[in-house]
Scaffold this active site. Structure first.
Site, PDB file in Angstrom:
ATOM      1  N   SER A 174     -26.031  -9.248  45.704  1.00  0.00           N
ATOM      2  CA  SER A 174     -26.204 -10.696  45.493  1.00  0.00           C
ATOM      3  C   SER A 174     -25.079 -11.387  46.255  1.00  0.00           C
ATOM      4  CB  SER A 174     -26.066 -10.994  43.999  1.00  0.00           C
ATOM      5  OG  SER A 174     -25.971 -12.387  43.766  1.00  0.00           O
TER       6      SER A 174
ATOM      7  N   TYR B 164     -21.645 -10.353  35.679  1.00  0.00           N
ATOM      8  CA  TYR B 164     -22.647 -10.099  36.729  1.00  0.00           C
ATOM      9  C   TYR B 164     -21.962  -9.979  38.089  1.00  0.00           C
ATOM     10  CZ  TYR B 164     -26.774 -11.122  39.700  1.00  0.00           C
ATOM     11  OH  TYR B 164     -27.771 -11.086  40.648  1.00  0.00           O
TER      12      TYR B 164
END
Ligand code: NAP
Length: 263
Positions: free
Chosen positions: A147, A160
């Site tokens: 990501s 995350y």
């Protein structure tokens, strides 16, 4: 630290006639798009995830013989059992992921462990299950869906982001370990991409701030210099390219698919 002895390294094998690809988290979103692209590239597929009905839906949409495997990537014994029952894997796409946001003070041990468990440890479990086979076969592609949260920080997603930064470190180290065998290991790093995961992030912003859904979506889209969300197909196209012979020298990279958000 060991270094490769180039003179002793046997040549890389040609691409197998039939390429078997495993895609984790393939029941929807980016994973389902990757399945479509790799199917179009002529690969045999195994779609892996926790929800059989979703995996079957993706498989049915592709038609033909697509295998599904029900497995939680965070569960080490389940991953070992699942991969042991599969034919040799030539391409692994570690796409399964979850993104939950919370301030640090609201980040419980459970949330922290869950974010690391699925995003980072799950990537490790699945990769360990296939890497030795690829190394021996002297051909393979491992693509980890990280990501932009692995390339930069965002507020309220420390767990995350820590997991996705970890995925990039894992990618770089393993790329060097496997480089002499010709197996490539790369990360693809999407910016905000239009999927159920994004819908959940938007709903969270709406619930916590009272902003409208439209305003929340516009705020996230504005982080992308192209002022839009990435599409799952754009991420899948990058993955499919990394699996081509033309990408054989691309390894250890973190490719940002983010409209220029990270450069
Ligand atoms: P999504 O629509 O929520 O899909 C996630 C997939 O992962 C689902 O198929 C889910 O299926 C599977 N999954 C979740 N936990 C799992 C587990 N423990 N074991 C096996 N499968 C699991 O999300 P997405 O947007 O397509 O995300 C795909 C990947 O892209 C993730 O790694 C995510 O972090 C990354 N990413 C997304 C964005 C974005 O904005 N959408 C941006 C950057 C990176 P089950 O729940 O049925 O198992």
């Amino acid at each position: 630290m060991r270094t490769a002895d180039a003179s002793a390294t046997p040549p890389v094998s040609p691409r197998p006639e039939t390429v078997h690809a495993v895609i984790t988290g393939a029941g929807r979103g980016i994973g389902a798009a990757i399945a479509r692209h790799l199917h179009e590239a002529g690969m045999q597929l195994t779609l892996l995830g926790r929800t059989e009905s979703a995996l079957r839906q993706t498989a049915d949409a592709l038609g033909g013989a697509v295998r599904v495997a029900v497995c939680d990537v965070a569960d080490s014994p389940a991953v070992e059992r699942t991969f042991a029952a599969l034919p040799p894997v030539h391409v692994l796409v570690n796409n399964a992921g979850q993104a939950e946001s919370a301030t640090l003070s609201r980040t419980t041990d459970e949330l922290w462990q869950r974010m690391l468990g699925v995003n980072l440890t799950g990537t490790f479990h699945c990769t360990r299950a296939v890497a030795e086979g690829m190394r021996r076969a002297r051909w393979g592609r491992i693509v980890n869906i990280a990501s932009t949260a692995g390339q930069r920080g965002y507020p309220y997603v420390a767990a995350y982001a820590a997991a996705k930064h970890g995925v990039i470190g894992f990618t770089r180290s393993l790329a060097l370990e496997l480089a002499p065998s010709g197996v490539t290991v790369n990360a693809v790093c999407p910016g905000f991409t239009d999927t159920a995961l994004l819908d959940a992030s938007v709903a969270n912003i709406v619930a916590r701030t009272g902003r409208s859904e439209e305003a929340a979506r516009a705020e996230l889209a504005a982080l992308n210099p192209q002022r839009r969300f990435i599409t799952p197909d754009e991420v899948a196209a990058a993955v499919a390219w990394l699996c081509t012979d033309g990408a054989a020298s691309i390894t250890g990279q973190a490719l940002s698919v983010s409209g220029g958000e990270v450069m």
